[in-house]
Scaffold this motif. Structure first.
Motif, PDB file in Angstrom:
ATOM      1  N   GLU A  38      28.497  38.482  36.801  1.00 22.18           N
ATOM      2  CA  GLU A  38      29.053  37.915  35.572  1.00 22.18           C
ATOM      3  C   GLU A  38      29.663  39.039  34.755  1.00 22.18           C
ATOM      4  OE1 GLU A  38      27.143  34.502  33.200  1.00 22.18           O
ATOM      5  OE2 GLU A  38      26.746  36.267  31.947  1.00 22.18           O
ATOM      6  N   LYS A  39      30.979  39.001  34.631  1.00 25.37           N
ATOM      7  CA  LYS A  39      31.694  40.073  33.937  1.00 25.37           C
ATOM      8  C   LYS A  39      32.174  39.567  32.591  1.00 25.37           C
ATOM      9  CE  LYS A  39      35.173  43.637  34.870  1.00 25.37           C
ATOM     10  NZ  LYS A  39      34.193  44.708  35.120  1.00 25.37           N
ATOM     11  N   ILE A  40      31.874  40.301  31.512  1.00 22.99           N
ATOM     12  CA  ILE A  40      32.242  39.916  30.157  1.00 22.99           C
ATOM     13  C   ILE A  40      33.243  40.928  29.607  1.00 22.99           C
ATOM     14  CG2 ILE A  40      31.403  39.446  27.828  1.00 22.99           C
ATOM     15  CD1 ILE A  40      28.688  38.768  29.027  1.00 22.99           C
ATOM     16  N   ILE A  41      34.394  40.420  29.128  1.00 24.46           N
ATOM     17  CA  ILE A  41      35.395  41.290  28.497  1.00 24.46           C
ATOM     18  C   ILE A  41      35.732  40.718  27.127  1.00 24.46           C
ATOM     19  CG2 ILE A  41      36.354  42.057  30.698  1.00 24.46           C
ATOM     20  CD1 ILE A  41      38.667  40.109  30.261  1.00 24.46           C
TER      21      ILE A  41
ATOM     22  N   LEU B 243      40.558  44.023  36.093  1.00 21.64           N
ATOM     23  CA  LEU B 243      40.492  44.081  37.553  1.00 21.64           C
ATOM     24  C   LEU B 243      39.077  43.668  37.949  1.00 21.64           C
ATOM     25  CD1 LEU B 243      42.084  44.918  40.141  1.00 21.64           C
ATOM     26  CD2 LEU B 243      40.957  47.138  39.961  1.00 21.64           C
ATOM     27  N   TYR B 244      38.962  42.534  38.638  1.00 19.56           N
ATOM     28  CA  TYR B 244      37.645  41.990  39.006  1.00 19.56           C
ATOM     29  C   TYR B 244      37.625  41.818  40.518  1.00 19.56           C
ATOM     30  CZ  TYR B 244      33.383  39.184  38.320  1.00 19.56           C
ATOM     31  OH  TYR B 244      32.095  38.715  38.331  1.00 19.56           O
ATOM     32  N   THR B 245      36.867  42.682  41.217  1.00 19.71           N
ATOM     33  CA  THR B 245      36.884  42.701  42.676  1.00 19.71           C
ATOM     34  C   THR B 245      35.495  42.516  43.262  1.00 19.71           C
ATOM     35  OG1 THR B 245      36.660  45.115  42.710  1.00 19.71           O
ATOM     36  CG2 THR B 245      38.905  44.211  42.729  1.00 19.71           C
TER      37      THR B 245
ATOM     38  N   VAL C 255      35.914  31.461  33.467  1.00 20.65           N
ATOM     39  CA  VAL C 255      36.536  31.005  34.715  1.00 20.65           C
ATOM     40  C   VAL C 255      35.693  31.509  35.881  1.00 20.65           C
ATOM     41  CG1 VAL C 255      38.880  30.919  33.798  1.00 20.65           C
ATOM     42  CG2 VAL C 255      38.042  33.025  34.854  1.00 20.65           C
ATOM     43  N   LEU C 256      35.808  30.827  36.999  1.00 22.67           N
ATOM     44  CA  LEU C 256      35.105  31.213  38.219  1.00 22.67           C
ATOM     45  C   LEU C 256      36.107  31.877  39.148  1.00 22.67           C
ATOM     46  CD1 LEU C 256      32.181  30.846  39.242  1.00 22.67           C
ATOM     47  CD2 LEU C 256      32.981  28.903  40.562  1.00 22.67           C
TER      48      LEU C 256
ATOM     49  N   ILE D 139      33.945  36.031  31.874  1.00 25.78           N
ATOM     50  CA  ILE D 139      33.813  35.468  30.522  1.00 25.78           C
ATOM     51  C   ILE D 139      34.675  36.305  29.578  1.00 25.78           C
ATOM     52  CG2 ILE D 139      32.233  34.951  28.631  1.00 25.78           C
ATOM     53  CD1 ILE D 139      30.017  34.642  30.687  1.00 25.78           C
ATOM     54  N   ILE D 140      35.648  35.636  28.938  1.00 24.38           N
ATOM     55  CA  ILE D 140      36.536  36.322  27.991  1.00 24.38           C
ATOM     56  C   ILE D 140      36.097  35.952  26.581  1.00 24.38           C
ATOM     57  CG2 ILE D 140      38.930  36.699  27.296  1.00 24.38           C
ATOM     58  CD1 ILE D 140      39.763  35.547  30.026  1.00 24.38           C
ATOM     59  N   GLU D 141      35.659  36.952  25.837  1.00 22.19           N
ATOM     60  CA  GLU D 141      35.341  36.739  24.427  1.00 22.19           C
ATOM     61  C   GLU D 141      36.626  36.951  23.638  1.00 22.19           C
ATOM     62  OE1 GLU D 141      32.143  39.246  23.274  1.00 22.19           O
ATOM     63  OE2 GLU D 141      30.621  38.092  24.340  1.00 22.19           O
ATOM     64  N   LEU D 142      37.163  35.877  23.073  1.00 24.68           N
ATOM     65  CA  LEU D 142      38.454  35.929  22.391  1.00 24.68           C
ATOM     66  C   LEU D 142      38.273  36.354  20.937  1.00 24.68           C
ATOM     67  CD1 LEU D 142      40.046  32.690  23.858  1.00 24.68           C
ATOM     68  CD2 LEU D 142      40.704  35.039  24.356  1.00 24.68           C
ATOM     69  N   GLU D 143      38.980  37.418  20.576  1.00 22.20           N
ATOM     70  CA  GLU D 143      38.951  37.896  19.199  1.00 22.20           C
ATOM     71  C   GLU D 143      39.930  37.063  18.375  1.00 22.20           C
ATOM     72  OE1 GLU D 143      40.010  41.947  19.568  1.00 22.20           O
ATOM     73  OE2 GLU D 143      38.084  42.578  20.413  1.00 22.20           O
ATOM     74  N   ASP D 144      39.506  36.667  17.196  1.00 21.07           N
ATOM     75  CA  ASP D 144      40.331  35.803  16.355  1.00 21.07           C
ATOM     76  C   ASP D 144      41.536  36.576  15.822  1.00 21.07           C
ATOM     77  OD1 ASP D 144      41.148  33.573  15.048  1.00 21.07           O
ATOM     78  OD2 ASP D 144      39.772  33.805  13.348  1.00 21.07           O
ATOM     79  N   VAL D 145      42.705  35.943  15.869  1.00 15.14           N
ATOM     80  CA  VAL D 145      43.940  36.460  15.299  1.00 15.14           C
ATOM     81  C   VAL D 145      44.461  35.407  14.333  1.00 15.14           C
ATOM     82  CG1 VAL D 145      46.308  37.173  15.786  1.00 15.14           C
ATOM     83  CG2 VAL D 145      44.478  37.832  17.336  1.00 15.14           C
TER      84      VAL D 145
END
Length: 501
Positions: free
Chosen positions: A233-236, A250-252, A305-306, A324-330
């Motif tokens: 589980e990768k979180i950015i 890059l997710y491998t 996303v999977l 998992i993308i943590e979206l920063e508010d704009v």
């Protein structure tokens, strides 16, 4: 005178065995001197005399192996003991002894009987491993009595398995050991294990015997394993307004089947918003369409996303990873006014409260500011309420009844703004009377609708009556009105009648 005649006993009764045959048991591991059983005989002659003094003798032993004198009998007590070593249940499970009982201290009358001695099993046979092991089993032979405790086994792995990857259990026959894996095996780390297995009986050996051992070689077969994502589980964290075609991450995955030299390709699954794309060869994930933190597809500011990693084996194996993308508010959503239409009186007009909504988080929302635009400035006033979250709009000049357009510019705390247009219906009334008029209008409309419904139902009811004239009898009807608002109809038969309106 009294004459006493004493009758002297004559040895006219021979001994009689109390049972025939006598039965007893002896363990095959018994040593010389161990008592096996006891035989007894009675004699009817005078007790305490030589006539009833019985002595016992073993006449013969069958079979006479491994020695003809395997047993000895006490001539006085009749106790039978082991006389020689060599009892072996597996070879001779039973002995039959011919026994003689003689009175007169062994020199008088005789009787004959039998003593049957069964040799019981002792754990005196070492277990022997078989030379061929089927599948994942090890098996032994045991000459001791089948299905007894002396024939039941316990297995242990004593060498070749320092990590405890294998275990051994007892099979249904109590002689076989079944080797199974206790932990997952890895062909790439070790494809062969040499195990040292020992076997023992549940019951200790009756004599000194060596422990049986066997060497078991386990060959590990290679199986196609799924690629592994690291981490699973990768979180950015990224801003929501990243331009299209921007690199995200890059997710491998790596293929654990190192001996196969397989290639991993990538695919995105469950991208419900359709925001992402992935390079199938490199695993580089990019922005395909603009992301939106305020989207319904985003939960707690996170979009997941999977990602699939698929090898190119003949039967492909698929590994999965979660991005998992943590979206920063704009601040990309200006505030808006909820209401689109209002009603006010043109005299002493009551203030109108308008609600403001902003999709952004707290950092980009209230407090808000408002400004009237264009011609609205001369006719209306607008200000924020005390909490700076709602607009108070007031008509400041008297206007004719009609529809008017009010343009308001609402800005958030960062200055992002948007012009909102409100349709204002100005009515000829005073203060808040417009609301009363609205209520009265609604009541009148409801009454009118009820009246129309009633007339419709009455008309439907009249259609069911039989007509006075036949369809082919065509007559004219003449209507005229007089001063009292009466409607006079001339009937088809020529006689007028009146209806009052």
């Amino acid at each position: 005178m009294e004459i006493i005649v004493k009758v002297l006993d004559m040895n006219d009764n021979k001994p009689v065995f109390t049972q025939d045959p006598f039965t007893g048991t002896v363990a095959e591991a018994s040593k010389p001197g161990d008592e096996v059983m006891r035989v007894t005989a009675t004699d009817a002659d005078e007790e305490g005399s030589a006539n009833s003094d019985v002595r016992y003798t073993i006449i013969s032993q069958e079979p006479p192996l491994p020695s003809p004198d395997m047993f000895v009998i006490n001539p006085v007590t009749g106790g039978i003991r082991v006389n020689a070593p060599g009892l072996d249940r597996e070879k001779i499970p039973k002995y039959t002894l011919a026994i003689q009982a003689a009175d007169m201290e062994g020199n008088g009358l005789t009787s004959f009987g039998k003593a049957i001695i069964t040799v019981t099993d002792s754990n005196d046979n070492a277990l022997q491993f078989m030379t061929f092991f089927p599948e994942n089993k090890v098996d032994v032979t045991d000459r001791d009595e089948p299905h007894s405790s002396t024939c039941s086994t316990t297995y242990n792995i004593v060498g070749g398995d320092p990590q405890g990857l294998f275990s051994v259990s007892i099979g249904p026959s109590k002689l076989e050991g079944i080797i199974t894996t206790a932990k997952p095996l890895d062909f790439e780390k070790n494809n062969k294990y040499t195990l040292l297995v020992t076997v023992q009986n549940e019951v200790p050996f009756a004599i000194s015997l060596p422990t049986s051992t066997a060497t078991v070689v386990v060959n590990v077969e290679d199986v196609n394993e799924a690629p592994v994502f690291t981490p699973v589980e990768k979180i950015i964290r990224k801003p929501e307004d990243l331009p299209v075609n921007s690199d995200l991450v890059l997710y491998t995955a790596t293929d654990p089947d190192t001996a196969r030299s397989q290639k991993v390709t990538y695919k995105i699954l469950n991208d419900v918003a359709g925001w992402l794309s992935i390079n199938k060869d490199t695993g580089l994930i990019k922005v395909k369409s603009l992301m939106d933190r305020e989207s319904t597809f985003v939960q707690d500011n996170k979009y997941s996303v999977l990602v699939l990693g698929i090898d190119n084996n003949e039967i492909p194996a698929t590994g999965t990873g979660t991005l998992i993308i943590e979206l920063e508010d704009v601040n990309d959503n200006p505030p808006t006014i909820d209401e689109r239409m209002i009603k006010v009186c043109n005299k002493e007009s009551s203030p109108q409260l308008l609600s403001v909504t902003d999709k952004e988080g707290a950092g980009f929302a209230a407090p808000y500011t408002v400004q009237l635009q264009g011609s609205s400035l001369s006719k209306w006033t607008a200000r924020m309420n005390d909490t700076k979250t709602g607009i108070i709009l007031t008509l400041k000049t008297m206007l004719d009844s009609g529809d008017y357009t009010v343009v308001l510019r609402v800005s958030d705390n960062q200055g992002l703004h948007q012009d909102s247009t409100i349709q204002a219906l100005v009515c000829d009334c005073k203060g808040a009377d417009v609301h009363i008029l609205g209520i009265l209008g609604a009541v009148l409309l409801l009454l009118l609708l009820s009246l129309l419904l009633l007339m419709f139902l009455r008309k439907r009811g009249g259609e069911k009556k039989k007509p006075l004239l036949q369809e082919d009898d065509i007559r004219d009807t003449i209507y005229y009105y007089d001063e009292v608002a009466r409607m006079t109809r001339t009937s088809p038969l020529g006689s007028p009648y009146e209806d009052y309106l």
